[in-house]
Design an enzyme around this catalytic site. Structure first.
Site, short mmCIF file in Angstrom:
data_model
loop_
_atom_site.label_atom_id
_atom_site.label_comp_id
_atom_site.label_asym_id
_atom_site.label_seq_id
_atom_site.Cartn_x
_atom_site.Cartn_y
_atom_site.Cartn_z
N ASP A 167 0.82 -1.21 0.00
CA ASP A 167 0.00 0.00 0.00
C ASP A 167 0.86 1.26 0.00
O ASP A 167 1.65 1.48 0.92
CB ASP A 167 -0.90 -0.02 1.24
CG ASP A 167 -2.17 0.78 1.04
OD1 ASP A 167 -2.97 0.38 0.17
OD2 ASP A 167 -2.35 1.80 1.73
N ARG A 195 -9.32 5.86 -15.33
CA ARG A 195 -10.03 5.10 -14.30
C ARG A 195 -9.07 4.96 -13.14
O ARG A 195 -7.94 4.50 -13.31
CB ARG A 195 -10.40 3.71 -14.81
CG ARG A 195 -10.91 2.77 -13.71
CD ARG A 195 -11.02 1.33 -14.22
NE ARG A 195 -11.59 0.43 -13.23
CZ ARG A 195 -10.88 -0.37 -12.42
NH1 ARG A 195 -9.55 -0.36 -12.47
NH2 ARG A 195 -11.48 -1.17 -11.57
N ASP A 197 -8.11 2.90 -10.31
CA ASP A 197 -8.31 1.59 -9.71
C ASP A 197 -8.27 1.70 -8.18
O ASP A 197 -7.50 2.49 -7.62
CB ASP A 197 -7.18 0.67 -10.19
CG ASP A 197 -7.26 -0.72 -9.59
OD1 ASP A 197 -8.23 -1.43 -9.91
OD2 ASP A 197 -6.38 -1.07 -8.79
N GLU A 233 -12.89 4.01 -9.14
CA GLU A 233 -13.48 2.71 -8.82
C GLU A 233 -13.78 2.67 -7.32
O GLU A 233 -12.88 2.46 -6.51
CB GLU A 233 -12.55 1.56 -9.19
CG GLU A 233 -13.21 0.19 -8.97
CD GLU A 233 -12.25 -0.93 -8.62
OE1 GLU A 233 -12.71 -2.08 -8.56
OE2 GLU A 233 -11.06 -0.67 -8.38
#
EC number: 3.2.1.1
Length: 497
Positions: A167, A195, A197, A233
């Site tokens: 992360d 986009r 993600d 998203e």
């Protein structure tokens, strides 16, 4: 950033999942531009881990190693060529941007990456970026495992590892600047948007911080001052502290409730029926239309990943799927994305597809197969090409024709026969009941003979499908068998004979 940057009169994009850049460039020129598609969502173009167990899964592309443009889809020169050629024919490119994380914590160390860059997942070393241990959230995550354990805790959803993926510490200015630098490289090449993600796994404020660093779009193709189109998203099916609305300040979000609910209705599960679609959109608890990116299925949930579960309709359910996509493209809610898939050998054990990991059609050396085009305009090499199905392609055109027209003239039979129009430009009728439909409906269209664009289309002055006669009072008779190949009819002013 809510504006998709498509050319005027182009209202949908298509996700050419795992396609090679060379094939996308050709598809823009030979198919997408002539048929009115607005743009293409492309798979992540940056270098990723090569995973061999299982062998080359599709999800390896969601495990970045560097921001070099070097993947199974092609290298930077091929990517640039695609962006240039697609933009030159008015078709935009939207990049799937993986910003939340790098590769999995167990990816090992070495040069098993798509461009041969060295990395060491164990000590968080990505020298090709470069990122090091300081650039990851290991110290910030408060779960014992370092993984997301509870989706009821918004902090761990943002600060801990999603399925083991390392992360990134997006509160650090260095990380924000690095991520923005990669996106700016793509913007300068000519992409129209992104986009984002796994946006649910990033803090909205961190996303805003790196979006604020983005360049304006390339003025070779876009008007001065144009901003990249952003759709995030965010899987929000309700019941969690993280909601889509927390992301509205950063532009659009993916509305996952859309496909999940539409699938349930078209499958007639849980007592649902199409008559209930009269107030489809915000009336169903969806995000506002101008914040929504909508789709019937996506690359995750068509294979049981992500959100939506078993109700999601896909190309495997072709008859119902075409109805769902037709409904989506006719209805004014949201900005629409069409899916274009590859086939894989589905194999269910205890309700789970054990082959859901299969990557794109590939040669023995692991390279992705080209998209071949058959004489009947379908695709070969196990590329499904739903966007080339006549019914879907013609509904993409329908949406362009009716753009800006209001949702109007709804009719239903209190069951699964429904119809609605788009002002005076288009009208669509569905029979999802188990009996024949024969009904006279007010269409709102000018009098004349129209060609149904589902069973065929207008070719010159003739119609290859069903003809519909609209009388002087705007009414027409519609007869649809419940056994029809496609039990729906769509007419628009562009298909008037």
């Amino acid at each position: 950033q809510y504006n998709p940057n498509t050319q005027p009169g182009r209202t949908s994009i298509v996700h050419l999942f795992e396609w090679r850049w060379a094939d996308i460039a050709l598809e823009c020129e030979r198919y997408l531009a002539p048929y009115g598609f607005g743009g293409v969502q492309v798979s992540p173009p940056n270098e990723n881990v090569i995973i061999t167990n299982p062998y080359r899964p599709w999800w390896e592309r969601y495990q970045p190693v560097s921001y070099k443009l070097c993947t199974r889809s092609g290298n930077e020169n091929e990517f640039r060529d695609m962006v240039t050629r697609c933009n030159n024919v008015g078709v935009r490119i939207y990049v799937d941007a993986v910003k939340n994380h790098m590769c999995g914590s167990g990816a090992g160390s070495g040069t098993h990456s798509t461009c041969g860059a060295y990395f060491n997942a164990g000590n968080r070393d990505s020298p090709a970026v470069p990122y090091s241990g300081w650039d990851f959230n290991d110290g910030k995550c408060r779960t014992g495992s370092g993984e997301i354990e509870n989706y009821g805790d918004a902090s761990q959803v943002r600060d801990c590892r999603l399925v083991g993926l390392l992360d990134l510490a997006l509160e650090k200015d260095y990380v924000r600047s690095t991520v923005a630098g990669y996106m700016n490289h793509l913007i300068d090449i000519g992409v129209a948007g992104f986009r984002l993600d796994a946006a649910k796994h990033m803090w909205p404020g961190d996303i805003k911080a790196f979006l604020d660093k983005l360049h304006n779009l390339n003025t070779n193709w876009f008007s001065s001052g144009s901003r990249p189109f952003i759709y995030q998203e965010v899987i929000d099916l309700g019941g969690e502290p993280i909601t889509s609305s927390q992301y509205f300040g950063n532009h659009r979000v993916t509305e996952f409730k859309y496909g999940a609910k539409l699938g349930t209705v078209i499958r007639k599960w849980n007592g649902e029926k199409m008559a209930y679609l009269k107030n489809w959109g915000e009336g169903w608890g969806f995000v506002p239309s101008d914040r929504a990116l909508v789709f019937v299925d996506n690359h995750d949930n068509q294979r049981g990943h992500g959100a939506g579960g078993a109700s999601i309709l896909t190309f495997w359910d072709a008859r119902l799927y075409k109805m769902a996509v037709g409904f989506m493209l006719a209805h004014p809610y949201g900005f629409t994305r069409v899916m274009s898939s590859f086939r894989w050998p589905r194999h269910f054990e205890n309700g789970k597809d054990v082959n859901d990991w299969y990557g794109p059609p590939s040669n023995s050396d692991g390279s992705t197969k080209e998209v071949t085009i058959n004489a009947d305009s379908t695709c070969g090499n196990d590329w499904v090409c739903e966007h080339r199905w006549r019914q879907i392609r013609n509904m993409v055109i329908f949406r362009n024709v009716v753009d800006g027209e209001p949702f109007s003239n709804w009719w239903d039979n209190n069951s699964n026969q429904v119809a609605f129009g788009r002002g005076s430009k288009g009208f669509i009728v569905f029979n999802n009941d188990d009996w024949h439909m024969n009904v006279d409906l007010y269409t709102g269209l000018p009098a004349g003979t129209y060609c149904d664009v589902i069973s065929g289309q207008k070719e010159g002055s003739r119609c290859t499908g069903i003809q519909v006669y609209v009388s002087g009072n705007g009414k027409a008779n519609f007869q649809i068998s419940n056994n029809a190949e496609d039990p729906f009819i769509a007419i628009h002013v562009g298909a008037k004979l």
